[in-house]
Write a protein that holds these residues in place. Structure first.
Motif, PDB file in Angstrom:
ATOM      1  N   GLN A 164       0.846  -1.190   0.000  1.00 28.99           N
ATOM      2  CA  GLN A 164       0.000   0.000   0.000  1.00 28.99           C
ATOM      3  C   GLN A 164       0.880   1.237   0.000  1.00 28.99           C
ATOM      4  O   GLN A 164       1.804   1.352   0.805  1.00 28.99           O
ATOM      5  CB  GLN A 164      -0.918   0.001   1.227  1.00 28.99           C
ATOM      6  CG  GLN A 164      -1.825   1.218   1.319  1.00 28.99           C
ATOM      7  CD  GLN A 164      -2.767   1.137   2.518  1.00 28.99           C
ATOM      8  OE1 GLN A 164      -2.924   0.078   3.126  1.00 28.99           O
ATOM      9  NE2 GLN A 164      -3.394   2.244   2.866  1.00 28.99           N
ATOM     10  N   ALA A 187     -12.175   5.075   0.454  1.00 28.83           N
ATOM     11  CA  ALA A 187     -11.523   4.269  -0.583  1.00 28.83           C
ATOM     12  C   ALA A 187     -11.262   5.098  -1.833  1.00 28.83           C
ATOM     13  O   ALA A 187     -12.023   6.006  -2.177  1.00 28.83           O
ATOM     14  CB  ALA A 187     -12.395   3.063  -0.917  1.00 28.83           C
ATOM     15  N   SER A 226      -5.798  -0.223   5.391  1.00 27.84           N
ATOM     16  CA  SER A 226      -7.002  -0.540   4.609  1.00 27.84           C
ATOM     17  C   SER A 226      -7.286  -2.029   4.731  1.00 27.84           C
ATOM     18  O   SER A 226      -6.367  -2.848   4.825  1.00 27.84           O
ATOM     19  CB  SER A 226      -6.805  -0.167   3.138  1.00 27.84           C
ATOM     20  OG  SER A 226      -6.615   1.222   2.994  1.00 27.84           O
ATOM     21  N   VAL A 263      -7.736   1.129  -3.147  1.00 30.80           N
ATOM     22  CA  VAL A 263      -7.293   1.136  -1.754  1.00 30.80           C
ATOM     23  C   VAL A 263      -8.524   1.399  -0.900  1.00 30.80           C
ATOM     24  O   VAL A 263      -9.200   2.416  -1.063  1.00 30.80           O
ATOM     25  CB  VAL A 263      -6.222   2.213  -1.490  1.00 30.80           C
ATOM     26  CG1 VAL A 263      -5.804   2.203  -0.029  1.00 30.80           C
ATOM     27  CG2 VAL A 263      -5.018   1.998  -2.392  1.00 30.80           C
ATOM     28  N   GLY A 264      -8.832   0.468  -0.006  1.00 28.06           N
ATOM     29  CA  GLY A 264     -10.042   0.581   0.793  1.00 28.06           C
ATOM     30  C   GLY A 264      -9.959   1.652   1.868  1.00 28.06           C
ATOM     31  O   GLY A 264      -8.933   2.308   2.069  1.00 28.06           O
ATOM     32  N   ASP A 265     -11.082   1.832   2.569  1.00 24.14           N
ATOM     33  CA  ASP A 265     -11.137   2.806   3.659  1.00 24.14           C
ATOM     34  C   ASP A 265     -10.031   2.548   4.677  1.00 24.14           C
ATOM     35  O   ASP A 265      -9.686   1.395   4.962  1.00 24.14           O
ATOM     36  CB  ASP A 265     -12.490   2.726   4.378  1.00 24.14           C
ATOM     37  CG  ASP A 265     -13.664   3.096   3.476  1.00 24.14           C
ATOM     38  OD1 ASP A 265     -13.409   3.596   2.364  1.00 24.14           O
ATOM     39  OD2 ASP A 265     -14.817   2.881   3.887  1.00 24.14           O
ATOM     40  N   ALA A 266      -9.507   3.622   5.254  1.00 22.22           N
ATOM     41  CA  ALA A 266      -8.450   3.490   6.274  1.00 22.22           C
ATOM     42  C   ALA A 266      -8.669   4.533   7.351  1.00 22.22           C
ATOM     43  O   ALA A 266      -8.884   5.721   7.051  1.00 22.22           O
ATOM     44  CB  ALA A 266      -7.073   3.660   5.644  1.00 22.22           C
TER      45      ALA A 266
END
Length: 936
Positions: free
Chosen positions: A182, A877, A834, A858-861
């Motif tokens: 990431q 995201a 994420s 890239v997912g939510d973080a």
């Protein structure tokens, strides 16, 4: 030279490189020194070509899985070739003095499968990189697959093609295409790299095996923005360490591998020239230190290598790069808990902050690599590199504050980030199967930032305004007209500062190995010693003026005439003309009130020095057969840290209000590891790995400034911090499609971390008094599990012109977090992690045309952990699409057009109940480039 594809078939990339990258004709009776171990024929061919100067052509079907005999000593090329081919079933078909064509005269030996090489010497701590000619997008991905197949550790690779290009110009952007990786973005480009969900401070960076220094804002995160992907041949991400690797790599290790001139004999040259533009140009960019606005973008890269001597025993590589990229960032930030969709008067403390960042980034540098084969048993190399990034950014802000004085602000960030590395190394093979390696390196990174901040505040009573939240965006309406009138704002503060942070890393390493050649069989061992010193110096100077003696100084005389409507704003933002203000300030310095105490606190009180010395020794044992490779052993590391910083004991108005403090700590770690690869079949590989590592504290946690809070408590660093301890478990199954057509892989992993570092307050005895002390501590644990799936296919069924590369990662983190207020929270993910990552790349090749379409998800973080879930901040995201088109005029000339961020992806961070409030919103626009690349 044009080759008959029927002869080449699906020839291994290494063999293709030999054919296309050949040397001039060689006299048949010339005696040359050969040093070739027994190895698979497909790898022996390019190695023989490099040492002989001949071109070797062989069909894939004839090469098969045949193995060669060892060739060592001084002899003619033809004698060496005959010795090498003995027992392979191949013989010379044609020989014109320059090109030798081989053909099969007996059935090949198809089993056992090719051996799995184990690294032989630093800096080559991973699989050998053959002289691969990567001529297209599909070759680029397949070369990475082949390197992964050869490597024993869980490792992912990204290679450059024959013209030195990758689809991504930025190294961090390129690395995010790999499974489990990431990229941590700074604005619209990748800056840091996180591996398998862990913080980027857990990632160790190297250039050809030498540790890279970093000077980033009190942490250990390696800034990769300044190094272009064209400067290196292979990017490798090692996800689980073996004893010969540094222990400070819980997350993983990134090694940037530079081309070897000795592996590419003769004269080689590549260059590329690109011009481009950004479609994000809305912010006014002409101002202090920027006599231009929204200029064109361009970049240039070039590399040349040459070998010398009658046996090409000396080689030199020189590369250089320069680029300029201009674009504007428009940003909207909020700080409130209002959620009504109808305009509502701004609550006390509510804030809506409009900002514009016109920025120009210059990147430049170069690299020189010298190699010499002093005799058949001794090779020496020297590498010098310097890469630098300079940012020239304005920050134009207008901040509406509920029931407080609103503000207009100007900042300019003149940032210099040079990175210099020097490395010298030698490998000596005193006898067959033995190796002694020595390496010394020096790396220095600097983060230098100069900023002339000036702030004006609204005079009189606070200006009222309404806020309505629609689709998360905060809209301002019903505002007091004074908020848009420059003559209603008066001078509040002028506080220019300079941040100067520098880090120097020195390393000395000695390794001795027996029977550790890539194709060794049976038992082998390796031992080594290493000493590394790190010195981080952080100096800050800030002069604070917070008053104007003659009275109220109006903003009206320092306003830029530009008209700019900010992001989601329904008004023209006030923009400060800092050049005009600076002229007035310079002419009237005595009229401004100097805040002596705050100047000392922000200058003397902020300086610190951290020294870290690591002494390490390791021993490993390996056993290797035709079907398996096993490496196990341990690494011992002793860490000594010394921190020097300032303690504030008074108001800060006098020099004696600051007392120097120093502290030392010593701790030791033993880090075992074991790694196994086993070929279940010719095409199915099993990998298992266990490794322990450490994550040393950030320099800012060890030695940053100590200050006294208003309640009498202390805010301080913690020089007694110990390294976090981590355990990594890894298992993967990899299926390599027949005829080098692709890869299917699945990996399971778990990382467990003890002694994670968080900052919180606790009562302590300090100088005999009981005080509340807020400082970082080894206080909690964390863990993360994950699944990575990878799929690479050279050609899709029924669509032979199309190739596909795809990967997806599921990450499940668990952490116990202590918030600054002392609240214990148990999270279902790690901060900044994420839960899902995915990449898809579609590659098209037909004749001279090539196309590349990539998608990165890239997912939510969770980026900020609050006292309660509603106070968390979550970055939403992102879905970024990039595209490239190429046209190859011939084997040495390529035209390229590319679009970065094709779908105009923005960046959004939300907060509040159910993430209903858009906390931060930024747009960056697209980047468009067109250019040409050349190879000689």
């Amino acid at each position: 030279m044009t080759l008959d594809p029927r002869m080449l078939g699906l020839l291994a990339p290494a063999a293709i490189a030999v054919v296309l990258g050949a040397s001039p004709a060689v006299a048949q009776d010339t005696l040359r020194v050969f040093d070739l171990p027994a190895q698979p024929l497909r790898r022996a061919i390019p190695a023989f070509a490099r040492q002989s100067g001949l071109q070797i052509v062989a069909a894939e079907a004839d090469v098969g899985r045949a193995r060669t005999s060892a060739v060592r000593g001084r002899m003619t090329a033809r004698t060496a070739l005959a010795t090498m081919l003995a027992g392979t079933g191949l013989s010379v078909r044609t020989d014109d003095g320059r090109t030798v064509t081989l053909m099969r005269s007996a059935p090949p030996r198809r089993w056992p499968p090719p051996p799995r090489p184990i690294p032989t010497a630093p800096p080559d701590t991973t699989a050998r990189v053959e002289d691969v000619l990567v001529s297209g997008y599909r070759d680029l991905h397949m070369a990475g697959v082949e390197l992964q197949r050869q490597e024993i550790r869980p490792t992912a690779f990204r290679t450059s093609d024959s013209i030195g290009q990758q689809p991504d110009y930025n190294i961090a952007d390129s690395l995010r295409r790999l499974p489990g990786v990431q990229t941590v973005f700074d604005e619209d480009e990748g800056r840091y790299v996180s591996i398998r969900g862990l913080n980027a401070s857990y990632t160790l960076g190297q250039l050809d095996g030498a540790a890279l220094a970093t000077a980033e804002r009190n942490n250990r995160q390696l800034n990769m923005e300044s190094i272009p992907s064209t400067a290196v041949k292979v990017l490798e991400v090692i996800k689980s360490r073996t004893p010969d690797l540094d222990g400070n790599a819980i997350g993983g290790l990134i090694n940037l591998r530079v081309r070897s001139p000795l592996e590419e004999p003769g004269l080689r040259a590549t260059t590329s020239v690109f011009a481009g533009m950004s479609d994000s140009t809305g912010a006014p960019g002409r101002g202090f230190g920027r006599p231009f606005d929204d200029g064109g973008n361009f970049r240039f890269d070039g590399a040349v290598s040459r070998t010398f001597g009658d046996q090409d025993q000396v080689g030199v590589l020189i590369s250089t790069n320069y680029s300029r990229r201009s674009r504007d960032q428009e940003r909207l930030s909020t700080a409130h808990a209002m959620t009504s969709t109808t305009p509502t008067p701004a609550a006390a403390g509510a804030g809506v902050y409009y900002r514009a960042y016109p920025n120009t980034v210059d990147r430049y540098g170069g690299l020189i690599k010298l190699e010499a084969r002093l005799d058949p048993a001794l090779t020496a190399r020297l590498t010098l590199s310097h890469f630098q990034q300079d940012d020239n950014e304005l920050r134009l802000g207008q901040h509406f504050l509920g029931q407080r004085a609103s503000q207009v602000q100007f900042n300019s960030f003149q940032i210099e980030k040079p990175l210099t590395t020097v490395q010298a190394a030698a490998d000596w093979h005193p006898r067959a199967g033995q190796r002694l390696s020595v390496r010394a390196s020096w790396s220095r990174a600097v983060f230098y930032e100069s900023s002339p901040e000036v702030l004006f505040q609204l005079s009189g009573p606070p200006g009222a305004f309404d806020i309505a939240v629609r689709r998360g965006v905060s809209y301002v309406s019903g505002a007091d007209p004074r908020l848009f009138a420059p003559d209603q704002y008066v001078f509040a503060r002028h506080s220019p500062y300079v941040d100067d942070s520098a880090e120097t890393v020195r390393e000395l390493q000695v390794d001795h190995g027996v029977n550790r050649e890539p194709d060794a069989r049976g038992w082998g061992f390796e031992t080594g010693l290493k000493r590394r010193t790190l010195a981080r110096n952080s100096d800050r100077t800030q002069i604070v003026h917070n008053g104007y003696g003659p009275g109220a100084l109006s903003l009206a005389g320092f306003v830029s005439p530009v008209a700019y409507r900010p992001l989601e704003g329904a008004f023209d933002q006030i923009v400060i003309d800092y050049d005009a203000f600076l002229r007035f300030f310079t002419a009237n310095p005595q009229a401004f009130s100097l805040d002596v105490a705050q100047t000392r606190i922000n200058s003397t009180g902020q300086d610190y020095r951290v020294r870290e010395t690591v002494e390490a020794g390791y021993a490993l044992i390996q056993h290797q057969s035709d079907r398996h490779a096993l490496v196990f052993g341990g690494r011992w590391e002793r860490t000594r840290t010394k921190a020097d910083f300032m303690r504030q004991i008074g108001s800060g108005a006098a020099a004696q209000d600051f007392v120097p403090v120093n502290a030392r700590v010593v701790y030791e770690d033993f880090l075992p590891s074991v790694t196994l690869t086993y070929d279940l079949t010719e095409t199915l590989k099993l990998r298992l790995a266990y490794a322990e590592g450490v994550g040393r504290p950030n320099p800012g946690d060890l030695g940053s400034a100590e200050t006294t809070a208003e309640d009498g408590g202390l805010n301080r660093s913690n020089p007694t911090l110990r390294a976090r301890r981590g355990r990594t478990y890894d298992a993967s199954l990899e299926y390599y499609l027949p005829d080098r057509q692709g890869l299917l892989a699945a990996s399971l992993f778990q990382k467990a971390i003890d002694g994670e570092i968080y900052r919180y307050a606790s009562r302590e005895i300090v100088d005999g008094a009981s005080l509340i002390v807020n400082r970082p501590r080894n206080a909690a644990s964390a863990a993360i599990d994950g699944l990575e799936l990878s799929f690479v296919l050279r050609s899709l069924p029924y669509l032979t012109d199309l190739g596909l590369s795809a990967n997806v990662s599921w990450l499940n983190g668990r952490a116990t977090v202590l918030t600054p207020g002392g609240v214990v929270r148990r999270l279902g993910s790690l901060p900044q992690q994420s839960e899902r990552l995915a990449n898809v790349a579609l590659m098209y090749e037909r004749g001279p045309f090539e196309g590349y379409l990539s998608y990165a998800f890239v997912g939510d973080a969770r980026t900020v952990v609050g006292e309660t879930p509603s106070l968390d901040q979550v970055q939403l995201a992102s879905h970024q699409v990039d595209a490239q088109l190429r046209f190859n005029l011939n084997a040495g000339v390529r035209l390229t057009a590319e679009v970065r961020n094709l779908t105009d992806q923005d960046k959004r961070t939300v907060t509040g109940p159910d993430g209903a409030i858009l906390r931060d919103y930024s747009i960056y626009g697209r980047q468009l480039w067109i250019g040409a690349a050349f190879r000689y």
